[in-house]
Each structure stands twice: as C-alpha cells, then as structure tokens.
Scaffold this motif. Structure first.
Motif, PDB file in Angstrom:
ATOM      1  N   UNK A  89      25.808  -6.773   5.051  1.00  0.00           N
ATOM      2  CA  UNK A  89      24.479  -7.330   5.301  1.00  0.00           C
ATOM      3  C   UNK A  89      24.505  -8.719   5.931  1.00  0.00           C
ATOM      4  N   UNK A  90      25.668  -9.346   6.004  1.00  0.00           N
ATOM      5  CA  UNK A  90      25.745 -10.724   6.514  1.00  0.00           C
ATOM      6  C   UNK A  90      25.288 -10.807   7.970  1.00  0.00           C
ATOM      7  N   UNK A  91      25.858 -10.010   8.886  1.00  0.00           N
ATOM      8  CA  UNK A  91      25.363 -10.085  10.270  1.00  0.00           C
ATOM      9  C   UNK A  91      23.918  -9.622  10.398  1.00  0.00           C
ATOM     10  N   UNK A  92      23.487  -8.699   9.539  1.00  0.00           N
ATOM     11  CA  UNK A  92      22.084  -8.277   9.573  1.00  0.00           C
ATOM     12  C   UNK A  92      21.176  -9.462   9.265  1.00  0.00           C
ATOM     13  N   UNK A  93      21.507 -10.191   8.217  1.00  0.00           N
ATOM     14  CA  UNK A  93      20.684 -11.343   7.847  1.00  0.00           C
ATOM     15  C   UNK A  93      20.745 -12.413   8.935  1.00  0.00           C
ATOM     16  N   UNK A  94      21.920 -12.655   9.484  1.00  0.00           N
ATOM     17  CA  UNK A  94      22.014 -13.654  10.554  1.00  0.00           C
ATOM     18  C   UNK A  94      21.132 -13.285  11.743  1.00  0.00           C
ATOM     19  N   UNK A  95      21.173 -12.023  12.123  1.00  0.00           N
ATOM     20  CA  UNK A  95      20.358 -11.580  13.263  1.00  0.00           C
ATOM     21  C   UNK A  95      18.871 -11.743  12.958  1.00  0.00           C
ATOM     22  N   UNK A  96      18.465 -11.443  11.733  1.00  0.00           N
ATOM     23  CA  UNK A  96      17.050 -11.571  11.367  1.00  0.00           C
ATOM     24  C   UNK A  96      16.617 -13.033  11.339  1.00  0.00           C
ATOM     25  N   UNK A  97      17.462 -13.906  10.805  1.00  0.00           N
ATOM     26  CA  UNK A  97      17.116 -15.329  10.771  1.00  0.00           C
ATOM     27  C   UNK A  97      16.939 -15.870  12.180  1.00  0.00           C
ATOM     28  N   UNK A  98      17.748 -15.400  13.103  1.00  0.00           N
ATOM     29  CA  UNK A  98      17.671 -15.904  14.481  1.00  0.00           C
ATOM     30  C   UNK A  98      16.403 -15.447  15.198  1.00  0.00           C
ATOM     31  N   UNK A  99      15.679 -14.514  14.619  1.00  0.00           N
ATOM     32  CA  UNK A  99      14.367 -14.134  15.141  1.00  0.00           C
ATOM     33  C   UNK A  99      13.344 -15.119  14.582  1.00  0.00           C
ATOM     34  N   UNK A 100      12.766 -15.939  15.422  1.00  0.00           N
ATOM     35  CA  UNK A 100      11.854 -16.993  14.963  1.00  0.00           C
ATOM     36  C   UNK A 100      10.480 -16.387  14.687  1.00  0.00           C
ATOM     37  N   UNK A 101      10.375 -15.751  13.539  1.00  0.00           N
ATOM     38  CA  UNK A 101       9.175 -14.994  13.194  1.00  0.00           C
ATOM     39  C   UNK A 101       8.278 -15.774  12.239  1.00  0.00           C
ATOM     40  N   UNK A 102       7.872 -16.968  12.668  1.00  0.00           N
ATOM     41  CA  UNK A 102       6.943 -17.767  11.872  1.00  0.00           C
ATOM     42  C   UNK A 102       5.567 -17.108  11.951  1.00  0.00           C
ATOM     43  N   UNK A 103       4.951 -16.876  10.808  1.00  0.00           N
ATOM     44  CA  UNK A 103       3.663 -16.180  10.746  1.00  0.00           C
ATOM     45  C   UNK A 103       2.689 -16.734  11.789  1.00  0.00           C
TER      46      UNK A 103
END
Length: 390
Positions: free
Chosen positions: A8-22
């Motif tokens: 899950x580490x690269x999955x989480x990294x990829x998701x964090x790099x998506x700047x999905x501020x509400x």
C-alpha cells in the motif's frame, strides 16, 4: 493466482500526490478508478450538482453482484495544507522519512483508502469465485459541505440495486495504537442561535430602556449548568457548549437593543432534534416568564445520533482487529461527525482506521508499519466476512 500482497505504500504516495483539496478531484478518483478497473471492479464516476454548492466527483466500484455485499466507504478529498513553509516536507510530495509517509491526507483518509483497496485487490485475485461482492464508495466531498457526496451516492446505489449488507468507513478511528478503537456510532450535533430583543437606552436611565442582556445571561447560565443525561453504556453524557454571547455594542454607556448567543449540543440517541428543541423551548419560556422580553431562535441540525448495536458484524470486525493487532478494540461513539451518519440510514455501519494523531495538522503523516498493518486488518476482515454467515 496472486501470492505477494499489494504494497500500500506506493498506492498512498500516488494518492497523496493528487492535490485533491475539497472539492477538487485532483486525479485521486481517476487513479483509483484505473487501478480498480484493472483488477475486475466495475466502476462508476458520479458527479452531483446543487445550486449554490460546488460540483463534486465521486466513485462507486464493485466486484461481483451477489450477497453478502461488503462496502468500504471513504473520501479522497483533503483539507487545505495551510502554511506550506511550516511543513517539514512538501504537503503533496509524499516524501518518506524515518519510516513515515508525509503528506496531506496521509491519515485522513488516503491511508485507509490505499489499505482497503490493496486488501480488496488481493482478495479478489486469490479467492477465486466467492459468494458475495465487495464495493467502494469514495467521495470527494467529506471535508466540505457533504451535500453532493456520500449521501447522493447512497441514493444512487439504492436506485441501482447496490445497497450493501454492511459497510466499513475507513476514518482514522484509533487513538494511541492501531487496533485500540472501533467507532460503532456518533453523537448528534444541534446548534442554536438565540436572540432577545430589547430597547436601547442610556445607561444612566436604565428604567427607560429594556435591557436584553440580563435576560439572555440568565438563560445561558441556566442551560449551561443543566444536565441533559447521564450517558449510557455506549455514549458519554450529552454536552452543551456555549460558543458566543454578543450584543454588538462598542459603547460602555449604552444599553443595547439586542443580545444574541450561540450554543451547540452533542447528544446521544436518547435525544432527537425535536426533543432538544422542546427542551430549549421550555427553558426560554421559564426565563421569559420571569424577566419578559421578545425571544426568538433558530436551530441548525448538524447530524443525528446513531449507533450500530454490537452483534455479529461488530463482533467479526472486533475479532479480526484483535487477531491482527493483538488488541481487543474499544467500541466507541466519541468524536465529531463522519459520513457514517449517512450510511446508517441504509445498512449497518462502523468505522475503523489508523491512529488519528496528526489528522488536519501540519506534517500529517502515517508510518509505513501502521499502513501495512491496517491493510492486514482489512484483509482479515474481508476474508472472515466472506467465510462467515452473518
């Protein structure tokens, strides 16, 4: 057959790099849709609109069509990063340092999304044909108004035959150690704005004025010192917090014409919006009978209280957590609100996720060890769920 667990580490990294501020999607839902589709999930992107609110993108993904149907719910939207120069590592870089993944949303709640996505992908890859289905309800509106997100996805799910038998929301539920807490309910929230009208006048001639301040002050003192209940087996005593008392008066020699106060009640299922309004009505009537005045109030409904009573589903999750972490989790109803308040109208729901020490903070982070352990718990839950007749 897949034997190596998804990391899950690269999955989480990829998701964090998506700047999905509400309410920005930021690429996070697209990333999940592509990943889940590759592993056999049928995905639906759902965009909901309402005048005066931002458009919100959501994702529903399901593997299988039959029962039992277990849904994992969560969100990929995050709160703003705040002052970037206060962060040790860039908030959307997903840097790893000292065994932690840093980034906005690491705990709340992209970590859980990565963990349950990895667990579900591994299960469908190794289980072969299994009776039932797994789904994901992922919104981009949990940290915002929560109008065009989970609640509307749930209605779409109902209308299209996708309501699950049980749901787990991946909010960070644990306090000190992974496994210490499962949330099986939440307190309700109801806010009031109470106004007393009077007559302005000179402070030297109070008999010519009608001062609303003592009237409202007596009411506030009375409700603030009242006990709403004693709590019960699953809920702490309900609380009332006065948040504002204002007369809008900059002068020291003028009696104001209006006084206004705000307060919030957090309550258990022993109460309802209607019963609490009646309780406030009674206390206003008492003070009005004593001191007079022109009174009015507005009530703003936040979330209703709910609980998923302990039973086979709660017990299965509790057992799975204990088997993986060695900790028997406490069943809690503490905290604020979450999207579980919407899910509870459709199926039994509980919340389980990692520790919440750094949520919404500068340098939000999640340890790699905890992330992988969270995925292991979700994997255990999934395996036990589809091998047990609830």
């Amino acid at each position: 057959m897949k034997n190596t667990p998804t990391d899950p580490v690269p999955l989480l990294q990829d998701l964090i790099r998506c700047k999905s501020v509400t309410p920005a999607e930021g690429g996070a839902l697209t990333y999940l849709e592509n990943m889940l589709s590759t592993h056999g999930f049928t995905c639906q992107r759902l965009i909901f609109r309402q005048e005066g609110t931002p458009d919100v993108e959501n994702l529903f993904a399901r593997f299988g069509t039959g029962a039992p149907h277990l849904c994992f719910a969560g969100h990929t939207d995050v709160v703003p990063e705040g002052l970037v120069d206060k962060w040790t590592y860039a908030p959307f870089a997903a840097d790893i340092a000292d065994g932690f993944i840093y980034g906005r949303g690491a705990c709340d709640m992209k970590g859980s999304v990565a963990a349950f996505a990895g667990a579900a992908i591994d299960f469908v890859a190794t289980a072969g044909k299994f009776k039932g289905s797994i789904s994901f309800l992922i919104t981009g509106d949990e940290e915002g108004p929560a109008i065009n997100g989970t609640v509307k996805v749930l209605h779409w799910m109902r209308d299209n035959g996708h309501i699950p038998d049980h749901c787990i929301v991946g909010e960070p539920s644990c306090v000190d150690t992974l496994g210490d807490t499962i949330k099986i309910g939440r307190r309700g929230s109801l806010s009031f704005v109470v106004t007393v009208e009077g007559k302005q006048g000179h402070a030297a001639y109070p008999h010519k004025a009608d001062n609303p301040v003592p009237k409202l002050a007596r009411f506030i003192d009375r409700i603030a010192s009242s006990k709403l209940d004693d709590g019960n087996d699953h809920f702490d005593p309900s609380t009332l917090a006065v948040t504002s008392f204002d007369v809008g008066n900059p002068a020291g020699n003028v009696i104001p014409s209006r006084a206004q106060a705000k307060f919030n009640i957090r309550f258990s299922p022993e109460h309802s919006f209607a019963s609490l309004r009646a309780w406030v009505d009674e206390r206003i009537a008492d003070v009005k009978g004593e001191l007079g005045g022109q009174w009015s109030y507005t009530a703003i409904e936040g979330a209703d209280a709910f609980i998923t009573e302990p039973g086979p589903f709660v017990g299965l999750v509790q057992d799975a957590v204990e088997r993986e972490t060695g900790i028997l989790p406490k069943l809690s109803t503490s905290g604020g609100t979450s999207d579980a308040r919407f899910v509870k109208d459709f199926c039994p729901v509980l919340e389980f996720g990692p520790t919440n020490a750094t949520i919404h903070q500068t340098d939000e982070r999640m340890s790699i060890e905890e992330l992988r352990a969270t995925q292991a718990v979700y994997a255990r839950i999934i395996a036990d769920y589809f091998s047990t007749a609830l």
